[in-house]
Design a protein around this motif. Structure first.
Motif, short mmCIF file in Angstrom:
data_model
loop_
_atom_site.label_atom_id
_atom_site.label_comp_id
_atom_site.label_asym_id
_atom_site.label_seq_id
_atom_site.Cartn_x
_atom_site.Cartn_y
_atom_site.Cartn_z
N ARG A 7 0.88 -1.16 0.00
CA ARG A 7 0.00 0.00 0.00
C ARG A 7 0.91 1.21 0.00
N TRP A 8 1.20 1.70 -1.20
CA TRP A 8 2.16 2.79 -1.36
C TRP A 8 1.47 4.03 -1.89
N GLY A 9 1.72 5.16 -1.28
CA GLY A 9 1.23 6.42 -1.82
C GLY A 9 2.03 6.80 -3.05
N SER A 10 3.35 6.66 -2.96
CA SER A 10 4.22 6.98 -4.07
C SER A 10 5.43 6.05 -4.03
N ALA A 11 5.75 5.49 -5.19
CA ALA A 11 6.96 4.66 -5.31
C ALA A 11 7.84 5.33 -6.36
N GLU A 12 8.96 5.86 -5.95
CA GLU A 12 9.88 6.57 -6.84
C GLU A 12 11.00 5.62 -7.26
N LEU A 13 10.84 5.04 -8.45
CA LEU A 13 11.82 4.09 -8.98
C LEU A 13 12.51 4.64 -10.21
N VAL A 14 12.66 5.95 -10.27
CA VAL A 14 13.28 6.62 -11.42
C VAL A 14 14.69 6.09 -11.63
N ASP A 15 15.00 5.78 -12.91
CA ASP A 15 16.34 5.35 -13.30
C ASP A 15 16.80 4.11 -12.53
N SER A 16 15.86 3.23 -12.23
CA SER A 16 16.20 2.02 -11.46
C SER A 16 16.26 0.80 -12.37
N GLY A 17 16.72 -0.29 -11.82
CA GLY A 17 16.70 -1.57 -12.52
C GLY A 17 16.02 -2.59 -11.63
N LEU A 31 3.28 5.34 -9.28
CA LEU A 31 4.48 4.53 -9.50
C LEU A 31 5.30 5.19 -10.60
N ASN A 32 6.40 5.81 -10.23
CA ASN A 32 7.26 6.54 -11.15
C ASN A 32 8.47 5.68 -11.49
N CYS A 46 -3.20 -5.63 -9.04
CA CYS A 46 -2.86 -4.35 -8.40
C CYS A 46 -3.70 -3.22 -8.99
N VAL A 47 -3.93 -2.21 -8.16
CA VAL A 47 -4.55 -0.97 -8.60
C VAL A 47 -3.46 0.09 -8.56
N ILE A 48 -3.20 0.69 -9.73
CA ILE A 48 -2.18 1.72 -9.83
C ILE A 48 -2.85 2.96 -10.41
N THR A 49 -2.95 4.00 -9.62
CA THR A 49 -3.63 5.22 -10.06
C THR A 49 -2.87 5.86 -11.22
N THR A 50 -1.57 6.05 -11.08
CA THR A 50 -0.73 6.60 -12.14
C THR A 50 0.53 5.76 -12.27
N LEU A 51 0.78 5.26 -13.49
CA LEU A 51 1.98 4.48 -13.78
C LEU A 51 2.77 5.24 -14.83
#
Length: 123
Positions: A7-17, A31-32, A46-51
């Motif tokens: 249950r994540w409000g924001s997941a910042e995975l920019v430039d990740s692997g 989910l960025n 899963c429910v993802i509001t913005t991917l």
């Protein structure tokens, strides 16, 4: 790695692997994953509001039975990426869907967006 019921409000995975990740039964508001590279990733139920997959590269990635409110795929590269069975809302950067696998009902939902993008008039 299995992640269950996040249950994540924001997941910042920019430039990740991400490699060999299974995400199940989650709710993610944002989910960025811009400029990221994912390989062998399964996201299901899963429910993802913005991917945000702008500039993203995905190989052997599946989103099964997910509900995605807004999907940004501008500049993305899909290599064996499966979106079948998922509900897609607003899609930004339609060119980025090149190479993705969708089911027949998704294709019918995408038809007006694809026609508009290609300048096709339906009369």
């Amino acid at each position: 790695m299995l992640v269950q019921r996040p249950r994540w409000g924001s997941a910042e995975l920019v430039d990740s692997g991400l490699t060999s990740v299974h995400l199940r039964d989650g709710k993610i508001d944002y989910l960025n994953a811009r400029q990221s590279r994912w390989t062998d990733v399964l996201i299901e139920d899963c429910v993802i509001t913005t991917l945000d997959l702008g500039g993203w590269v995905g190989s052997r990635v599946s989103l099964l039975r997910c509900r995605i409110g807004t999907l940004d795929v501008g500049g993305a590269r899909f290599e064996d990426v499966d979106l079948r069975t998922s509900q897609l809302g607003v899609i930004n950067g339609i060119d980025g869907l090149k190479g993705v696998t969708v089911d027949e009902s998704q294709l019918m939902e995408l038809a007006p967006l694809l026609a508009r993008h290609l300048g096709i008039r339906v009369a």
